[in-house]
Design an enzyme around this catalytic site. Structure first.
Site, PDB file in Angstrom:
ATOM      1  N   PRO A   2     -32.311 -49.151   8.003  1.00 50.84           N
ATOM      2  CA  PRO A   2     -32.270 -49.559   6.938  1.00 50.84           C
ATOM      3  C   PRO A   2     -30.170 -50.188   7.520  1.00 50.84           C
ATOM      4  CG  PRO A   2     -31.254 -47.542   7.611  1.00 50.84           C
ATOM      5  CD  PRO A   2     -32.483 -47.689   8.495  1.00 50.84           C
ATOM      6  N   GLU A   3     -30.324 -51.108   6.282  1.00 54.60           N
ATOM      7  CA  GLU A   3     -29.245 -51.941   6.358  1.00 54.60           C
ATOM      8  C   GLU A   3     -27.809 -51.261   5.478  1.00 54.60           C
ATOM      9  OE1 GLU A   3     -29.281 -56.590   5.915  1.00 54.60           O
ATOM     10  OE2 GLU A   3     -31.650 -56.070   6.664  1.00 54.60           O
ATOM     11  N   LYS A  51     -22.921 -49.250   9.832  1.00 53.48           N
ATOM     12  CA  LYS A  51     -24.532 -48.073   9.792  1.00 53.48           C
ATOM     13  C   LYS A  51     -24.550 -46.878  10.194  1.00 53.48           C
ATOM     14  CE  LYS A  51     -27.677 -52.560  10.561  1.00 53.48           C
ATOM     15  NZ  LYS A  51     -28.645 -53.175  11.517  1.00 53.48           N
ATOM     16  N   ARG A 151     -14.518 -50.490  17.096  1.00 49.29           N
ATOM     17  CA  ARG A 151     -15.871 -51.010  18.194  1.00 49.29           C
ATOM     18  C   ARG A 151     -16.561 -52.046  16.443  1.00 49.29           C
ATOM     19  NH1 ARG A 151     -18.130 -46.948  20.530  1.00 49.29           N
ATOM     20  NH2 ARG A 151     -19.852 -47.238  19.036  1.00 49.29           N
ATOM     21  N   ASN A 191     -31.084 -57.176   9.366  1.00 42.00           N
ATOM     22  CA  ASN A 191     -31.861 -58.787   9.619  1.00 42.00           C
ATOM     23  C   ASN A 191     -32.044 -59.269   8.251  1.00 42.00           C
ATOM     24  OD1 ASN A 191     -33.322 -60.207  11.362  1.00 42.00           O
ATOM     25  ND2 ASN A 191     -35.742 -58.670  10.783  1.00 42.00           N
ATOM     26  N   ARG A 283     -35.131 -59.274  17.218  1.00 38.87           N
ATOM     27  CA  ARG A 283     -35.317 -59.549  15.626  1.00 38.87           C
ATOM     28  C   ARG A 283     -36.043 -60.186  14.984  1.00 38.87           C
ATOM     29  NH1 ARG A 283     -32.956 -54.367  12.632  1.00 38.87           N
ATOM     30  NH2 ARG A 283     -34.930 -55.146  11.574  1.00 38.87           N
TER      31      ARG A 283
END
Ligand SMILES: [Zn+2]
Length: 301
Positions: A2-3, A51, A151, A191, A283
């Site tokens: 999932p994005e 995410k 990060r 992606n 990917r």
């Protein structure tokens, strides 16, 4: 995987269902040993960055969830279902699970365009959620959460400015297609958005970061915010403009929702050239060699 749109949507739904209430949490198969740290505590808010999900239970206790490639939530109204499959965690509202089920609308949410967004329970009617297969599900301290945030790059869905991304990309010789997948460059972009944003910008994915115009990056950022936000609302990621679709009216057809993502070997909607694919950063990357002309790598249709 999932994005960001999906993660932010879960955060909104889970906040609507549980925030401000004492929430029951368990790991019925012994797969979530930290449950006792947060079970029965009041959930203050649900945060989403890139995410990552953070369920803030106060007192330095934040439940961190990263779905990774396999992770998924199911949800429902009414009583808790039987424990099935490899279940990591359950979260529920003790009062709500005593109420009868909302008829006919408890179902798993599909990912990406597999889900038309219909037939789901209203978020405030959700009584329980189940989590299976996440990459991480553990209790963080505030300090750990803040270390994680440091990060991560800016998140287009949190209204962040793109300047940190612009500076980082400008300094890098890495391909822009790889940089956009780096969560320390842009948090939440995955992606599908990588491929589609680059197409919409007519930018070749192999262009080194240092050669990409700063204004191009800013407009990619702006588009990311708009498209990802739209993907939160209807659970579909639609990146094509009506003028580029064969069917310009009505619901966007699945096969016309994306310009290049998973369209390898098929004709580009804009120029008719066959869309190419190649693995980049683990990917599959997709692009049109004409609309996104530039440095070409060996690729297959
Ligand atoms: Zn094209």
């Amino acid at each position: 995987m999932p994005e960001g749109n999906e993660i932010h949507r879960w955060a909104e739904r889970h906040a609507a269902a549980f925030a401000g209430k004492a929430v029951r949490v368990d790991g019925p198969q012994g797969r979530f040993i930290d449950a006792a740290l947060i079970d029965g505590r009041k959930l203050q808010r649900v945060m989403a960055v890139g995410k990552h999900l953070g369920y803030d239970f106060g007192k330095d206790r934040i439940l961190h969830v990263h779905l990774g490639l396999q992770g998924d939530f199911t949800e429902g109204s009414g009583p808790l279902p039987e424990v099935r499959g490899a279940l990591r965690l359950r979260m529920w509202n003790a009062a709500a699970v005593k109420r009868p089920e909302v008829p006919g609308v408890s179902k798993r949410h599909g990912w990406y365009s597999n889900d038309d967004g219909t037939g789901h329970i209203a978020a405030d009617k959700v009584a329980w959620v189940e989590l299976r297969g996440p990459m991480d599900c553990s209790v963080f301290s505030q300090e750990m959460w803040e270390r994680l945030l440091k990060r991560l790059g800016p998140d287009p869905l949190n209204g962040d400015r793109p300047e940190r991304l612009v500076a980082k990309v400008a300094k890098s010789k890495k391909a822009i297609g790889a940089l956009l997948m780096d969560q320390s460059v842009a948090a939440g972009v995955g992606n599908i958005f990588r491929a589609e944003l680059l197409f919409r910008a007519r930018l070749n994915p192999f262009t080194p970061g240092s050669e990409v115009e700063k204004n191009t990056l800013r407009s990619i950022w702006k588009e990311a915010g708009v498209l990802m936000k739209a993907g939160m609302v209807d659970r579909r990621i639609v990146t094509t403009k009506p003028k580029d679709r064969l069917h310009k009216k009505g619901t966007v057809l699945k096969e016309e929702a994306h310009y290049v993502y998973r369209r390898q070997g098929r004709p580009c909607f804009v120029c008719g050239t066959k869309v190419l694919t190649k693995v980049m950063e683990g990917r599959n990357l997709f692009w049109c060699p004409v609309c996104q002309a530039g440095k070409q790598e060996e690729a297959h249709e």
